[in-house]
Scaffold this motif. Structure first.
Motif, mmCIF file in Angstrom:
data_model
loop_
_atom_site.group_PDB
_atom_site.id
_atom_site.type_symbol
_atom_site.label_atom_id
_atom_site.label_comp_id
_atom_site.label_asym_id
_atom_site.label_seq_id
_atom_site.Cartn_x
_atom_site.Cartn_y
_atom_site.Cartn_z
ATOM 1 N N ASP A 189 1.028 -1.136 -0.039
ATOM 2 C CA ASP A 189 -0.066 0.023 -0.109
ATOM 3 C C ASP A 189 1.094 1.303 0.086
ATOM 4 O OD1 ASP A 189 -2.251 -1.478 0.267
ATOM 5 O OD2 ASP A 189 -2.597 -1.510 2.193
ATOM 6 N N LEU A 190 1.833 1.101 0.842
ATOM 7 C CA LEU A 190 2.654 2.248 0.763
ATOM 8 C C LEU A 190 3.464 2.446 -0.348
ATOM 9 C CD1 LEU A 190 4.193 1.863 4.425
ATOM 10 C CD2 LEU A 190 2.899 3.736 3.843
ATOM 11 N N GLN B 46 1.630 4.244 -3.141
ATOM 12 C CA GLN B 46 1.319 5.512 -2.757
ATOM 13 C C GLN B 46 2.542 6.537 -3.044
ATOM 14 O OE1 GLN B 46 -0.158 5.757 1.235
ATOM 15 N NE2 GLN B 46 -1.762 4.323 0.956
ATOM 16 N N GLU C 161 5.686 8.566 -4.686
ATOM 17 C CA GLU C 161 5.885 9.320 -5.739
ATOM 18 C C GLU C 161 6.884 8.380 -6.669
ATOM 19 O OE1 GLU C 161 7.331 13.559 -7.489
ATOM 20 O OE2 GLU C 161 7.080 13.339 -5.517
ATOM 21 N N GLN D 60 9.493 6.753 1.749
ATOM 22 C CA GLN D 60 9.755 7.438 0.246
ATOM 23 C C GLN D 60 11.055 7.020 -0.348
ATOM 24 O OE1 GLN D 60 7.605 9.799 -0.924
ATOM 25 N NE2 GLN D 60 6.219 9.644 0.640
ATOM 26 N N ASP E 183 -4.646 -5.806 -6.031
ATOM 27 C CA ASP E 183 -3.826 -4.710 -5.991
ATOM 28 C C ASP E 183 -2.256 -5.162 -6.641
ATOM 29 O OD1 ASP E 183 -5.538 -3.038 -5.164
ATOM 30 O OD2 ASP E 183 -4.965 -2.940 -3.174
#
Length: 245
Positions: A75-76, A79, A81, A97, A131
């Motif tokens: 999930d992370l 999300q 970028e 990130q 997913d």
């Protein structure tokens, strides 16, 4: 029982600010750390290749914690970028990130098994984890758009080969590792399961998801690419790395 005991001793790896696991966990006391050479960052291929095992353990034990801890990583990642739609090799563990000073994209070391597990999580969950399939298909599209290259080998009667190179800070680098030669099998696996899924849904009169239809529509192209990539990989088995022309 041994599988449960081992998983429970590994779960502390996920006890970080965002839930991105660290690379090393002391099984005796739960102490966590990342490799020194990553500068305390997590590795994509590691955080993204525990899902099959933990999803399966959750199913067998009816203990959802294994599923949720592992799924949260995907999930992370979904999300974050992603320039070029690709996943970076190193992840800042505490902020979830991609490392801004290590913008390297490839399907080789530090990335490879992550891409394998995306498709296989869909398969191992009896096609329930959609997913994983979506992330797999998006990844294949972007890998083919940015990293796939055609090579004409003048020394071999101008034979044509396809290889996946790398992106280093936005610039293409003509190098494909032997590790990347998992891709033909992965593409073929997607083809195989798309046919099974299509037949099963037809028998049960069940509706296929949008991404399952995407896979079915892409499978012939994927299988053709798998054959060409396999020939390319076999042709360079005697080399550690291939530098593209």
């Amino acid at each position: 029982n041994k599988a449960i005991e081992l998983a429970d001793r590994l779960l502390p790896a996920f006890a970080t600010t965002k839930g991105i696991p660290k690379s090393l966990v002391n099984l005796a006391n739960g102490e966590l750390k990342n490799y020194g050479w990553t500068k305390d960052r997590s590795v994509l291929a590691e955080v993204g290749s525990n899902q099959m095992e933990l999803f399966t353990l959750a199913h067998l034990t009816s203990n959802a914690i294994y599923y949720h801890k592992s799924k949260q990583v995907y999930d992370l990642l979904a999300q974050m970028e992603k320039p070029f739609g690709l996943y970076g090799r190193l992840i800042e563990t505490d902020t979830a990130q991609f490392a801004s000073n290590e913008q390297v994209y490839s399907i080789g070391a530090m990335s490879d098994s992550f891409y394998e597990y995306l498709l296989k999580t869909w398969i191992v969950t009896d096609y329930e984890y959609k997913d994983g399939l979506r992330m797999y298909l998006d990844s294949i599209d972007n890998l083919n758009r940015h990293l796939l290259r055609l090579v004409v080998d003048a020394k071999r009667d101008n034979r044509k080969f396809l290889f996946y190179g790398e992106l280093w800070f936005g610039r293409f680098r003509g190098r494909m590792e032997e590790l990347s030669c998992f891709m033909p099998g992965l593409l073929a696996l997607g083809y195989f399961h798309s046919t099974l899924r299509e037949k099963d849904s037809s028998k049960a009169e069940a509706r296929l998801s949008t991404d399952e239809l995407r896979l079915i529509q892409s499978r012939d192209t994927h299988l053709k690419l798998a054959h060409t990539l396999l020939e390319s990989c076999v042709s360079v088995l005697s080399f550690s790395f291939l530098f593209l022309i």
